[in-house]
Write an enzyme that holds these catalytic residues in place. Structure first.
Site, PDB file in Angstrom:
ATOM      1  N   THR A   1      43.215  40.141  43.770  1.00 52.00           N
ATOM      2  CA  THR A   1      43.365  39.060  42.786  1.00 52.00           C
ATOM      3  C   THR A   1      44.988  39.158  42.529  1.00 52.00           C
ATOM      4  OG1 THR A   1      42.606  40.831  41.368  1.00 52.00           O
ATOM      5  CG2 THR A   1      40.817  39.243  42.219  1.00 52.00           C
TER       6      THR A   1
ATOM      7  N   GLN B   1      36.825  36.191  44.692  1.00 50.34           N
ATOM      8  CA  GLN B   1      35.517  36.715  44.578  1.00 50.34           C
ATOM      9  C   GLN B   1      34.724  36.547  45.857  1.00 50.34           C
ATOM     10  OE1 GLN B   1      32.287  38.115  43.420  1.00 50.34           O
ATOM     11  NE2 GLN B   1      33.131  37.930  41.792  1.00 50.34           N
TER      12      GLN B   1
ATOM     13  N   HIS C   1      35.192  45.741  33.512  1.00 46.29           N
ATOM     14  CA  HIS C   1      35.423  46.236  35.159  1.00 46.29           C
ATOM     15  C   HIS C   1      35.936  47.589  34.604  1.00 46.29           C
ATOM     16  CE1 HIS C   1      35.890  42.095  36.305  1.00 46.29           C
ATOM     17  NE2 HIS C   1      35.880  42.450  37.270  1.00 46.29           N
TER      18      HIS C   1
ATOM     19  N   LYS D   1      40.955  48.812  36.977  1.00 45.78           N
ATOM     20  CA  LYS D   1      41.362  47.548  37.077  1.00 45.78           C
ATOM     21  C   LYS D   1      42.660  46.834  36.334  1.00 45.78           C
ATOM     22  CE  LYS D   1      39.631  42.524  37.568  1.00 45.78           C
ATOM     23  NZ  LYS D   1      40.247  42.573  38.856  1.00 45.78           N
TER      24      LYS D   1
HETATM   25  N1  LIG Z   1      37.903  39.385  45.912  1.00 46.18           N
HETATM   26  C1  LIG Z   1      36.848  40.274  45.516  1.00 46.18           C
HETATM   27  O1  LIG Z   1      35.803  39.876  45.641  1.00 46.18           O
HETATM   28  C2  LIG Z   1      37.268  41.638  44.842  1.00 46.18           C
HETATM   29  C3  LIG Z   1      38.487  41.616  44.647  1.00 46.18           C
HETATM   30  N2  LIG Z   1      38.922  42.944  44.031  1.00 46.18           N
HETATM   31  C4  LIG Z   1      40.370  42.882  44.097  1.00 46.18           C
HETATM   32  O2  LIG Z   1      41.053  43.798  44.947  1.00 46.18           O
HETATM   33  C5  LIG Z   1      42.030  44.600  44.575  1.00 46.18           C
HETATM   34  C6  LIG Z   1      41.703  46.135  44.804  1.00 46.18           C
HETATM   35  O3  LIG Z   1      40.697  46.497  44.005  1.00 46.18           O
HETATM   36  P1  LIG Z   1      40.082  48.084  44.222  1.00 46.18           P
HETATM   37  O4  LIG Z   1      39.907  48.318  45.624  1.00 46.18           O
HETATM   38  O5  LIG Z   1      39.111  48.305  43.177  1.00 46.18           O
HETATM   39  O6  LIG Z   1      41.581  48.779  43.597  1.00 46.18           O
HETATM   40  P2  LIG Z   1      41.912  50.442  43.561  1.00 46.18           P
HETATM   41  O7  LIG Z   1      42.944  50.604  42.751  1.00 46.18           O
HETATM   42  O8  LIG Z   1      40.760  51.138  43.949  1.00 46.18           O
HETATM   43  O9  LIG Z   1      42.825  50.167  45.148  1.00 46.18           O
HETATM   44  C7  LIG Z   1      43.827  49.317  45.320  1.00 46.18           C
HETATM   45  C8  LIG Z   1      44.690  50.306  46.246  1.00 46.18           C
HETATM   46  O10 LIG Z   1      45.816  49.526  46.680  1.00 46.18           O
HETATM   47  C9  LIG Z   1      46.927  50.498  47.166  1.00 46.18           C
HETATM   48  N3  LIG Z   1      48.317  49.513  47.132  1.00 46.18           N
HETATM   49  C10 LIG Z   1      48.822  49.155  46.090  1.00 46.18           C
HETATM   50  N4  LIG Z   1      50.002  48.355  46.284  1.00 46.18           N
HETATM   51  C11 LIG Z   1      49.869  48.553  47.827  1.00 46.18           C
HETATM   52  C12 LIG Z   1      50.694  47.879  48.890  1.00 46.18           C
HETATM   53  N5  LIG Z   1      51.688  47.075  48.777  1.00 46.18           N
HETATM   54  N6  LIG Z   1      50.217  47.982  50.107  1.00 46.18           N
HETATM   55  C13 LIG Z   1      49.329  48.980  50.261  1.00 46.18           C
HETATM   56  N7  LIG Z   1      48.473  49.467  49.664  1.00 46.18           N
HETATM   57  C14 LIG Z   1      48.879  49.198  48.240  1.00 46.18           C
HETATM   58  C15 LIG Z   1      46.852  51.583  46.063  1.00 46.18           C
HETATM   59  O11 LIG Z   1      46.929  52.698  46.657  1.00 46.18           O
HETATM   60  P3  LIG Z   1      48.601  53.403  46.830  1.00 46.18           P
HETATM   61  O12 LIG Z   1      48.715  54.156  45.428  1.00 46.18           O
HETATM   62  O13 LIG Z   1      48.534  54.275  47.929  1.00 46.18           O
HETATM   63  O14 LIG Z   1      49.533  52.256  46.907  1.00 46.18           O
HETATM   64  C16 LIG Z   1      45.293  51.650  45.885  1.00 46.18           C
HETATM   65  O15 LIG Z   1      44.496  52.518  46.408  1.00 46.18           O
HETATM   66  C17 LIG Z   1      42.293  44.397  43.095  1.00 46.18           C
HETATM   67  O16 LIG Z   1      43.077  43.189  42.959  1.00 46.18           O
HETATM   68  C18 LIG Z   1      40.823  43.591  42.484  1.00 46.18           C
HETATM   69  O17 LIG Z   1      40.761  42.849  41.544  1.00 46.18           O
HETATM   70  C19 LIG Z   1      38.138  43.802  43.865  1.00 46.18           C
HETATM   71  C20 LIG Z   1      36.678  43.736  44.061  1.00 46.18           C
HETATM   72  C21 LIG Z   1      36.136  42.515  44.540  1.00 46.18           C
HETATM   73  O1  LIG Z   2      38.669  44.429  40.495  1.00 50.73           O
HETATM   74  C1  LIG Z   2      37.379  44.176  40.595  1.00 50.73           C
HETATM   75  O2  LIG Z   2      36.506  45.167  40.763  1.00 50.73           O
HETATM   76  C2  LIG Z   2      36.846  42.759  40.824  1.00 50.73           C
HETATM   77  N1  LIG Z   2      37.702  41.869  40.769  1.00 50.73           N
HETATM   78  C3  LIG Z   2      37.388  40.545  41.403  1.00 50.73           C
HETATM   79  C4  LIG Z   2      37.946  39.611  40.115  1.00 50.73           C
HETATM   80  O3  LIG Z   2      38.879  40.138  39.688  1.00 50.73           O
HETATM   81  O4  LIG Z   2      37.374  38.448  39.969  1.00 50.73           O
HETATM   82  C5  LIG Z   2      36.141  40.059  41.341  1.00 50.73           C
HETATM   83  C6  LIG Z   2      35.069  41.180  40.765  1.00 50.73           C
HETATM   84  O5  LIG Z   2      34.964  40.840  39.520  1.00 50.73           O
HETATM   85  C7  LIG Z   2      35.562  42.509  40.773  1.00 50.73           C
END
Ligand SMILES: NC(=O)C1=CN([C@@H]2O[C@H](COP(=O)(O)OP(=O)(O)OC[C@H]3O[C@@H](n4cnc5c(N)ncnc54)[C@H](OP(=O)(O)O)[C@@H]3O)[C@@H](O)[C@H]2O)C=CC1
Ligand SMILES: O=C(O)C1=N[C@H](C(=O)O)C[C@H](O)C1
Length: 326
Positions: free
Chosen positions: A152, A175, A209, A213
């Protein structure tokens, strides 16, 4: 203490959030690829399903790891490469039988170029961080790598512009949870068919969240855009964002085991004279709803690329419309 109760409400009952959820890289790649092909997949791909290479960017994080695990379980070929924002990483992550090598940002372009040579039909899935969205997307577009953007944030307009100009294939959705996507789609339909239906209504939005986040819920932003078309004016700064585990437990009612992974959303509308109110909630515990939707999105995008579809940019609504709801 922060009140979860929207101020403009005539309800006397306390707001209760449900406790239960309801709703030389090339050589290394060749070597790992050969091993992956020779050994039996962890779980065979379901009959009639496809298998193709999938690279999950962000495997050091929660979503990246979950998607990588789900991809392996669905019989997809997990490319043994992922990236980190940190330059000095010396790390591998084991997912099923695949050892994923984590590279720093400076290696991104070379490594991805080698991946394309080795796996021309690869699909990239991105679950990194809001501040990486545009630079990662620009690179995928430059290299012609089709991608699913689950991350996101970032600049949405620039993101779409990059994909359009490069004619790359991409599926972008803040989402991926299919039932939540269907709910947001219903809101969009309502907004299109009955613009102004909630004119003058007062909107309160709360999202909770896990503490890690960084950005505001992208889903909430999409739902608010629908309410705006329905005639509600809303200042994004008023959104209540809860990241504090104690408040989540005591006030929001997030089950303890899901404090580290949940997405609770509440939208409360009140009529100008306070005589009518509406509440919409979608509360997700854990991440399986997103991982499942992400794998469907990757399969969908792979099909579109293989069939050279003239449409290049998709979202999850497109996935649902093509029958992936089940
Ligand atoms: N579309 C959807 O349905 C959903 C979207 N999301 C979104 O997904 C994203 C990630 O969420 P989440 O996994 O919970 O977050 P986390 O913080 O658990 O993981 C994100 C990871 O991304 C890595 N990272 C950061 N920058 C970079 C980069 N430039 N290149 C490669 N890796 C990178 C970080 O690791 P390091 O420190 O090693 O860089 C970190 O481990 C958020 O934006 C969240 O809002 C989450 C859930 C559902
Ligand atoms: O970061 C998350 O966890 C999530 N991110 C998405 C959002 O920002 O809408 C989807 C969901 O809410 C989980």
């Amino acid at each position: 203490m922060l009140s979860v109760r929207p101020p403009h409400t005539t309800f006397s009952r306390p707001l209760i959030w449900p406790r239960q959820c309801r709703v030389s890289v090339a050589a290394a790649l060749r070597c790992v690829s050969a091993v992956a092909t020779a050994s039996a997949p962890e779980t065979a791909a379901p009959p009639g399903s496809v298998s193709f290479p999938i690279l999950v960017n962000g495997c050091t994080g929660n979503m990246g790891l979950s998607v990588a695990e789900a991809a392996a379980l669905r019989g997809l070929h997990l490319v043994p490469v992922s990236f980190s924002s940190r330059e000095k990483v010396d790390r591998t992550i084991q997912v099923g039988q695949t050892n994923i090598q984590i590279y720093g940002p400076s290696a991104r372009e070379d490594v991805l170029s080698s991946v394309i040579d080795e796996f021309p039909d690869v699909i990239v899935v991105d679950y990194t961080a809001p501040d990486s969205v545009n630079s990662n997307a620009d690179l995928y577009c430059k290299l012609g790598l089709p991608f699913v953007m689950g991350t996101t944030g970032g600049n949405k307009q620039l993101l779409y512009k990059s994909v359009q100009e490069s004619k790359n294939y991409a599926l972008i959705s803040p989402q991926m949870g299919k039932q939540v996507v269907a709910f947001v789609a219903a809101m969009k339909i309502m907004a299109e068919q009955f613009p102004g239906a909630f004119s003058g209504y007062h909107l309160e939005v709360l999202e909770s969240h896990q503490a890690g986040k960084r950005d505001t819920s992208g889903t909430a932003k999409d739902v608010i855009a629908c309410f705006e078309k329905l005639g509600v004016s809303y200042d994004m700064d008023r959104m209540v964002k809860i990241r504090d585990p104690e408040q989540q437990l005591e006030m929001v009612g997030v089950p303890e085991e899901h404090i580290d992974g949940h997405a609770f959303h509440l939208y409360h509308l009140t009529s100008p004279d306070d005589s009518v109110s509406f509440e919409f909630q979608h509360n997700v515990c854990g991440r399986s709803i997103y991982t499942e939707g992400t794998i469907d999105a990757a399969i969908f995008l792979h099909r579109k690329v293989q069939s050279k579809d003239s449409k290049r940019i998709y979202d999850m609504d497109d996935v649902l419309r093509e029958g992936y709801m089940h």
